[in-house]
Write an enzyme that holds these catalytic residues in place. Structure first.
Site, PDB file in Angstrom:
ATOM      1  N   GLY A 158       0.898  -1.226  -0.071  1.00 21.66           N
ATOM      2  CA  GLY A 158       0.156  -0.236  -0.374  1.00 21.66           C
ATOM      3  C   GLY A 158       0.473   1.271   0.158  1.00 21.66           C
ATOM      4  N   THR A 334      -6.420   2.239   9.507  1.00 22.36           N
ATOM      5  CA  THR A 334      -5.479   1.288  10.063  1.00 22.36           C
ATOM      6  C   THR A 334      -5.543   0.832  11.312  1.00 22.36           C
ATOM      7  OG1 THR A 334      -3.624   2.652   8.181  1.00 22.36           O
ATOM      8  CG2 THR A 334      -2.529   1.136   9.863  1.00 22.36           C
ATOM      9  N   ASP A 420      -4.651  -3.561  -0.940  1.00 26.57           N
ATOM     10  CA  ASP A 420      -3.421  -4.615  -0.638  1.00 26.57           C
ATOM     11  C   ASP A 420      -4.291  -5.698  -0.337  1.00 26.57           C
ATOM     12  OD1 ASP A 420      -1.724  -3.411   0.135  1.00 26.57           O
ATOM     13  OD2 ASP A 420      -1.702  -3.525   2.346  1.00 26.57           O
ATOM     14  N   PRO A 421      -3.935  -6.867  -1.393  1.00 30.38           N
ATOM     15  CA  PRO A 421      -4.124  -8.714  -1.487  1.00 30.38           C
ATOM     16  C   PRO A 421      -3.632  -9.247  -0.653  1.00 30.38           C
ATOM     17  CG  PRO A 421      -3.357  -7.303  -3.601  1.00 30.38           C
ATOM     18  CD  PRO A 421      -2.868  -6.691  -2.718  1.00 30.38           C
ATOM     19  N   HIS A 422      -2.011  -8.487   0.005  1.00 27.42           N
ATOM     20  CA  HIS A 422      -1.610  -9.157   1.384  1.00 27.42           C
ATOM     21  C   HIS A 422      -2.884  -8.601   2.867  1.00 27.42           C
ATOM     22  CE1 HIS A 422       1.704  -5.955   1.561  1.00 27.42           C
ATOM     23  NE2 HIS A 422       1.684  -5.494   1.960  1.00 27.42           N
ATOM     24  N   TYR A 451      16.512  -1.303 -22.921  1.00 28.78           N
ATOM     25  CA  TYR A 451      16.779  -2.185 -22.649  1.00 28.78           C
ATOM     26  C   TYR A 451      16.079  -3.451 -22.526  1.00 28.78           C
ATOM     27  CZ  TYR A 451      16.813  -3.034 -17.764  1.00 28.78           C
ATOM     28  OH  TYR A 451      17.165  -2.781 -16.193  1.00 28.78           O
ATOM     29  N   SER A 471      12.127  -4.357 -11.102  1.00 28.43           N
ATOM     30  CA  SER A 471      11.924  -5.890 -10.826  1.00 28.43           C
ATOM     31  C   SER A 471      10.822  -5.958  -9.773  1.00 28.43           C
ATOM     32  CB  SER A 471      13.685  -6.349 -10.858  1.00 28.43           C
ATOM     33  OG  SER A 471      14.507  -6.402 -11.308  1.00 28.43           O
TER      34      SER A 471
HETATM   35  C1  LIG Z   1      -1.263  -1.034   5.711  1.00 31.94           C
HETATM   36  C2  LIG Z   1      -1.652   0.180   5.100  1.00 31.94           C
HETATM   37  C3  LIG Z   1      -1.482   1.338   3.839  1.00 31.94           C
HETATM   38  C4  LIG Z   1      -0.048   0.330   3.847  1.00 31.94           C
HETATM   39  O1  LIG Z   1       0.519  -0.814   3.426  1.00 31.94           O
HETATM   40  P1  LIG Z   1       1.668  -1.771   3.264  1.00 31.94           P
HETATM   41  O2  LIG Z   1       1.437  -2.193   2.384  1.00 31.94           O
HETATM   42  O3  LIG Z   1       1.797  -2.065   4.410  1.00 31.94           O
HETATM   43  O4  LIG Z   1       2.925  -0.181   2.704  1.00 31.94           O
HETATM   44  C5  LIG Z   1      -1.299   2.590   3.537  1.00 31.94           C
HETATM   45  N1  LIG Z   1      -2.564   2.934   4.023  1.00 31.94           N
HETATM   46  C6  LIG Z   1      -4.219   2.032   5.203  1.00 31.94           C
HETATM   47  C7  LIG Z   1      -4.936   2.402   5.217  1.00 31.94           C
HETATM   48  C8  LIG Z   1      -2.759   0.761   5.328  1.00 31.94           C
HETATM   49  O5  LIG Z   1      -4.160   0.354   6.303  1.00 31.94           O
END
Ligand SMILES: *Cc1c(COP(=O)(O)O)cnc(C)c1O
Length: 655
Positions: A158, A334, A420-422, A451, A471
């Site tokens: 993210g 968050t 964020d898929p993760h 290149y 990459s």
């Molecule tokens: C976790 C988060 C991010 C940052 O994502 P990362 O994958 O940790 O770089 C940005 N914004 C919000 C609201 C998040 O919860």
């Protein structure tokens, strides 16, 4: 690899994860072994006439044997050390926003990693670049973007996605100025643009304030017209680079603005909710905008952007001629998972355009909440109504609430979305993503590498030139792709998985709200928008907020990894956060007052600490297994509260 797998029965949630007790170990082992053996065959069958480089006799040399012995021994050591890791798989882990990855994503990742594709250019990843673009299209469809217009890709997370969004937003803001100067240089008759109030105007007739208030779509239309007028998109791009902020940099660009237009304007600002993720501070620093130009919009007592305050800031910006580069809505903060009312924020943007001629870019940071928006999508991609989404749900555990529904349903109104898929996508790191409504934004950030770029290639053969990173793992693309195959981005797939976790969070919230832990008193943050439950802790004998904060800190320490305690000594794992006055303002007052303190006490203490629980377990509310984890959590909390209060009261022991 079919795009239309059999969807007659939606996936049973029991089939998705390895399971807290590795209940699905047999399937996982079979498929992993399959992936490995298949890879071995692939190697053996690629030019078998070449013979063997590593001979069986080599394996008897002392050097070979020592090396393999080291490999094995060190692996055993690593495996032992990994046991000190964090048990994200367990329903007893209700800490950070981390999940157990789905089996599909893990197997997809490991199987692909053996081939080690690099998705910077399809030349090094013929299969996984295609998968990445498919995944991006699936995410765009979930947000409601048009398939033929969207652009998106995966990235490390993210943070990078937010930086890329603001990079695009900043360059778009200053694009009309570059177009005007570029047209002057090339002797092209003035281009037309549509202003936020709907009027058509010639770029040459506009003052600097008007030039910096052209909406993203209108600026991109003007760029297209410029490309047509020059007859060669490469010539147009080079002219924009010569006259735009990408080529000139802030300093030279700012000087030229002042020179050509007289009065220099105040620097452009980025509006973010006061609770925004710190990646926006990084983005502003990286992009040379300066963190002081990150303007924090107050949040309400649900920790969502206060849209009245936003509207006042927009009004003031127009009055002061302060350009707004972008506004950000956070779809799942968050700290507490709060979902901003993107629908109301976009309405404020439209009004500011009509009334004050203000135009800016709108970005949704849905790093956390993006996958939860699957709940508003039907399997055919259509948007579901709120009635359809809430049908059959008990009123007390209704998810999403009507506000959250409206916010998710408005994602198609944002210019871009970070997701964020993760995180809620439950795939392994690193897998972030950015989705843009209009693929033409690529022109704002493209950089070519000779290149990697070969004349005549399709525009997606080499995606590295449109993205911030170079990459990147093709395995991550395959992993997300597999995850989406098993669990589609609609109400029957991710919508259901996340809905179950959210209902678990609601059940935990309700249980914490009604349990009797006297003399302790839990002061809960409002009903969670997604799946994060936070609470402060009061006690009748506490004389200051500082004591309550100390107790929360002690509870967190007693219920998290660290302090040399063995993992098995922990019954439940939580995390904590502090609601700081400079971020929360009066939004935290109900919590502070619930503890029996005042806003002044809050300012004096410098914040109010809360225990933070992220519920990822889709079975929490269903209470499977032998342990009721809601009752278990509350019992552990009560025990810890008593022990930690006693610890606070005990005279400091002298070592
Ligand atoms: C976790 C988060 C991010 C940052 O994502 P990362 O994958 O940790 O770089 C940005 N914004 C919000 C609201 C998040 O919860």
């Amino acid at each position: 690899m079919s795009d239309d797998p059999d969807r007659r029965s939606p996936a049973d949630l029991s089939s998705l994860f390895l399971g807290p007790k590795a209940e699905n170990a047999d399937v996982f082992e079979r498929l992993l072994l399959e992936a490995f053996r298949d890879h071995v065959f692939w190697r053996r069958n690629f030019h078998p006439e070449d013979g063997f480089t590593i001979r069986e006799q080599d394996k008897f040399t002392p050097g070979y044997q020592a090396s393999i012995a080291t490999l094995s021994q060190e692996l055993f050591g690593l495996l032992a050390e990994l046991k000190d890791g964090v048990p994200f798989f367990s329903p007893r882990y209700v800490g950070h926003m981390a999940s157990d990855p789905t089996m599909a994503s893990l197997i997809g990742y490991i199987a692909t990693m053996l081939y080690n594709p690099n998705n910077v250019a399809a030349e090094g990843s013929p299969v996984t670049t295609r998968l990445e673009l498919q995944v991006a299209a699936q995410l765009a469809r979930m947000f409601g973007y048009r398939a033929d217009r969207q652009w998106g890709h995966l990235c490390s997370g993210g943070t990078v996605a937010n930086i890329e969004a603001l990079w695009v937003a900043r360059n778009l803001k200053y694009l009309p100025v570059a177009l005007r100067w570029g047209a002057e240089e090339l002797g092209i008759a003035s281009l037309h643009v549509v202003r936020p109030n709907g009027e058509r105007a010639r770029l040459d007739d506009l003052g600097v304030w008007e030039l910096l208030n052209i909406a993203p779509d209108a600026a991109l239309d003007a760029y297209d017209a410029f490309g047509r007028a020059t007859g060669d998109p490469q010539v147009a791009a080079a002219a924009v680079a010569r006259h735009g902020i990408s080529g000139l940099g802030y300093q030279a660009f700012g000087l030229r603005l002042a020179e050509r237009f007289g009065d220099a304007l105040p620097p452009g600002v980025v509006l973010v909710p006061s609770t925004a993720h710190y990646s926006f501070a990084k983005a502003c620093r990286v992009l040379g905008m300066g963190e002081s130009h990150l303007l924090r919009v107050p949040v309400d007592t649900h920790f969502r952007v206060d849209t009245d305050a936003l509207e006042e800031i927009l009004h003031a910006s127009a009055a002061q001629h302060r350009p707004v580069i972008a506004a950000v809505a956070v779809m799942g903060t968050t700290e507490e998972g709060a979902v901003d009312r993107l629908d109301l924020i976009d309405s404020a943007r439209v009004r500011a355009g009509r009334r004050h001629g203000l135009a800016f870019y709108l970005h949704a940071d849905a790093a956390w909440g993006g996958y939860a928006s699957a709940v508003v999508r039907a399997t055919d991609g259509e948007k579901l109504s709120f009635e359809a989404v809430s049908q059959g749900q008990p009123a007390g555990a209704l998810w999403p609430s009507e506000s959250v529904y409206h916010a998710f349903a408005a994602l198609d109104r944002a210019d871009s979305v970070t997701v964020d898929p993760h995180k809620l996508g439950a795939v392994p790191y690193p897998a972030g993503a950015i989705s843009f409504r209009d693929r033409r934004v690529r022109g704002m950030v493209s950089v070519d590498a000779p290149y990697l770029f070969h004349e005549g290639d399709s525009d997606t053969a080499y995606i590295g030139r449109f993205i911030l990173e170079g990459s990147k793992p093709g395995a991550a693309a395959a992993s997300v792709w597999m995850a989406h195959k098993v669990l589609p981005l609609d109400a029957t797939g991710y919508g259901r998985l996340i809905g179950e976790s959210a209902r678990g969070a609601l059940a935990l919230h309700a249980a914490l709200g009604s349990c009797d832990l006297a003399p302790f008193r839990l002061v809960l943050l409002p009903r969670p928008d997604v799946n994060i439950v936070c609470f402060a802790i009061g006690h009748p004998e506490f004389e200051g907020l500082e004591e309550s904060n100390e107790l929360v800190d002690r509870v967190y320490r007693a219920m998290s990894i660290g302090g040399g305690r063995p993992l098995r000594a922990l019954d439940y794992l939580v995390t904590k956060t502090v609601l700081l006055p400079r971020e929360y303002g009066h939004a935290a007052d109900p919590v502070v007052e619930g503890l029996g303190f005042t806003h002044d006490d809050y300012l004096r203490a410098g914040g109010v600490a809360v225990v933070r629980c992220t519920v990822m377990d889709p079975f929490l509310a269903a209470r499977r297994g032998n342990t009721d984890h809601i009752a278990g959590f509350i019992a552990t909390l009560e025990r810890v509260l008593n022990a930690e209060l006693a610890g606070m009261r005990a005279p400091a022991s002298t070592p």
